[in-house]
Scaffold this active site. Structure first.
Site, short mmCIF file in Angstrom:
data_model
loop_
_atom_site.label_atom_id
_atom_site.label_comp_id
_atom_site.label_asym_id
_atom_site.label_seq_id
_atom_site.Cartn_x
_atom_site.Cartn_y
_atom_site.Cartn_z
N GLU A 202 -63.38 9.35 -22.87
CA GLU A 202 -64.53 10.03 -22.25
C GLU A 202 -64.89 11.31 -23.00
O GLU A 202 -64.98 12.40 -22.43
CB GLU A 202 -64.26 10.32 -20.77
CG GLU A 202 -64.18 9.03 -19.96
CD GLU A 202 -64.21 9.23 -18.45
OE1 GLU A 202 -63.92 10.33 -18.00
OE2 GLU A 202 -64.54 8.26 -17.73
N GLU A 392 -62.73 0.97 -18.15
CA GLU A 392 -62.38 1.55 -16.85
C GLU A 392 -63.48 1.16 -15.88
O GLU A 392 -64.66 1.31 -16.20
CB GLU A 392 -62.32 3.08 -16.89
CG GLU A 392 -61.09 3.66 -17.49
CD GLU A 392 -61.07 5.19 -17.39
OE1 GLU A 392 -61.57 5.74 -16.39
OE2 GLU A 392 -60.55 5.80 -18.33
C1 BG6 Z 1 -62.18 8.66 -15.72
C2 BG6 Z 1 -60.94 9.02 -16.46
O1 BG6 Z 1 -62.96 9.79 -15.68
O2 BG6 Z 1 -62.13 8.33 -14.39
C3 BG6 Z 1 -59.65 8.71 -15.73
O3 BG6 Z 1 -60.90 8.48 -17.76
C4 BG6 Z 1 -59.85 8.97 -14.25
O4 BG6 Z 1 -58.63 9.49 -16.29
C5 BG6 Z 1 -60.92 8.02 -13.73
O5 BG6 Z 1 -58.67 8.83 -13.50
C6 BG6 Z 1 -61.17 8.12 -12.25
O6 BG6 Z 1 -61.38 9.43 -11.88
P1 BG6 Z 1 -60.54 10.10 -10.72
O7 BG6 Z 1 -60.94 11.54 -10.75
O8 BG6 Z 1 -60.94 9.42 -9.48
O9 BG6 Z 1 -59.11 9.89 -11.07
#
Ligand code: BG6
Length: 494
Positions: A202, A392
């Site tokens: 990211e 993701e």
């Molecule tokens: C992304 C990141 O922003 O979202 C992860 O690459 C992160 O590291 C994921 O965990 C979800 O975000 P959060 O804040 O709900 O953990």
């Protein structure tokens, strides 16, 4: 019928600092999350320090306005605070059990990150830490034993803290060389075990969040943010060039926080405002890393905040010759953009803008928008025409453990089902999508809030926000559902 190619890679993703724990084991150095407390949807995480007079202190971290280390202070772990990442879910000691469960789900790919501070604890050593190298070798060998392809993020928000403290972090050009040395070390070490590498997780967050967090960014913040990005672009490009000499079969990807921006109204001014968000938030990094040069709009973005970047001729050459092979991104939600006064605003962590009346929202204010994923895939593929990976995607939600121990997370299944259908529709429309790794194949510490109760996993981990729990792993209903999805190559989504 869904449309997934025969060799489509199915799996899940985690990050070292959110999963491994063992923060001070086997020579590992500290990273930022080791001095960061837990927060919630309404309250920030705090970074802790000892000031120049020896007094403990803390500031709101993770993109909240005004947070920075006071002059002369040193980052510190304070005794009366709880730091969720110290133990996380102890993947460091339980990776064999976890990878076995991933294999049971049928994974063909597993995305994880290497902790730089396990390899070079302070970031600037001349020799790597053997215990760190051994750990990841063992993890990759474990994956290979089950036929799982590791997909490795070289950096996932975890620069060694000593580099932040002693060199000022990524605004300092010296970090480029430290990173490239680290990348060279791991690429040589694992050249026969790892094929897919992502340079920076990211990467676009640095400046995108300045825009999103209520516009608190000053010109100085943007100056630093754009220089940080430039230095990371150069580090990424140098790594790609070097990597291809280590193993020409390596495949490199960038990694973008993918948010779909919509104009909130059909006012032409809103259409342009949304387009500007695509440029500053999404294309800015993608253009450099995939096309090898700054976009046509970049000068305008810099001028808006009086930014003057240090860029050399050699940098431009590196960027041109160190482009990535694939475009990878995370996708959780869309955001609405408008020039009009917002009367119904989205409230949550890392979510922003006007509420979209056509969508529902998670307990953390993140929009559920599978169509936004299809839109993103088609728009980005059309722009770059390189293979894409969704690395993701997931739903952070509260889970309830029933009396018998089962976890019925049909809301999570619904979320993934909709997004898998959206991917299939994008593939049917010509997109070359090659992989899907869901976020948090297992419950891990939230990056944004530091919570455990914001759960993403298909595997439940018995651990709460205060550090109580056995760390026992239990498959949720989604585990068995995803198993069927993978076995049928995305045909059986029921
Ligand atoms: C992304 C990141 O922003 O979202 C992860 O690459 C992160 O590291 C994921 O965990 C979800 O975000 P959060 O804040 O709900 O953990």
């Amino acid at each position: 019928m869904t449309q997934f190619p025969k060799n489509f890679l199915w799996g899940g993703a985690i990050a070292a600092n959110q999963a491994e724990g063992a923060y001070n084991v086997d020579g590992r150095g500290l990273v930022q999350t080791d001095v960061t407390t837990g927060g919630s949807v309404n309250s920030p995480r705090y970074t802790t320090y000892i000031d120049k007079d020896g007094k403990p202190g803390k500031y709101a971290s993770m993109g909240h306005a005004g947070g920075h280390l006071p002059e002369g202070a040193k980052y510190a772990v304070l005794e009366d605070h709880y730091y969720p990442n110290h133990q996380a879910v102890d993947f460091y000691h339980r990776y064999k059990e976890d990878i076995k469960l991933f294999a049971e789900m049928g994974y063909s790919v597993f995305r994880l990150s290497i902790s730089w501070a396990r390899i070079f604890p302070n970031g600037d050593e001349t020799e790597p830490n053997q215990a760190g190298l051994d750990f990841y070798r063992s993890v990759f060998e474990e994956c290979r034993q089950y036929g799982i392809e590791p997909l490795v993020s070289i950096w996932h928000f975890d620069t060694p803290l000593a580099l932040e403290q002693n060199y000022g972090g990524w605004k300092n050009r010296k970090l480029v060389d430290f990173y490239v040395k680290y990348a060279e070390t791991i690429m040589k070490e694992y050249k026969d075990l790892v094929k897919y590498w992502l340079t920076f997780n990211e990467i676009n967050n640095t400046t995108m969040f300045l825009d999103m967090m209520g516009g608190h960014g000053t010109d100085a913040d943007y100056q630093e943010g754009y220089q940080v990005l430039h230095n990371q672009f150069v580090a990424s490009a140098k790594t790609v060039r070097l990597g291809k000499t280590i193993n020409p079969d390596f495949v490199f990807g960038n990694m973008i926080c993918g948010i779909t921006f919509y104009p909130a109204t059909c006012d032409p001014a809103d259409i342009l405002a949304a387009e500007r968000k695509w440029q500053s938030g999404i294309y800015y990094c993608g253009d450099v890393q995939v096309k090898g040069a700054y976009g046509t709009y970049a000068k305008k973005l810099w001028a808006e905040h009086n930014v003057e970047l240090e860029i050399t001729e050699e940098d431009l050459d590196d960027l041109k010759n160190g482009t990535v092979d694939i475009y990878t991104f995370s996708y959780y939600m869309s955001n609405n953009v408008t020039t009009h006064e917002i009367t119904d605003k989205v409230a949550g962590n890392f979510s922003a803008g006007a509420r979209n009346p056509y969508l529902t929202y998670s307990d953390w204010g993140w929009a559920h928008d599978a169509t936004g994923l299809q839109y993103y895939l088609e728009k980005i593929y059309d722009r770059y025409q390189v293979p894409l990976m969704v690395v993701e995607n997931g739903l952070g939600a509260f889970d309830t453990v029933e009396a018998g121990g089962s976890i019925h997370d049909d809301y999570r299944i619904d979320y993934h089902r909709a997004h898998i259908k959206a991917m299939s529709d994008a593939i049917a429309n010509g997109v070359d999508l090659i992989a899907y790794t869901t976020w948090g194949c297992i419950d891990i510490v939230s990056a944004g809030t530091g919570e455990m109760r914001k759960r993403y996993g298909f595997i439940y981990v018995d651990m709460d926000d205060a550090g109580n729990g056995t760390l026992e792993r239990t498959p949720k209903d989604s585990f068995y559902w995803y198993q069927k999805v993978i076995a049928s190559n995305g045909q059986d989504l029921e």
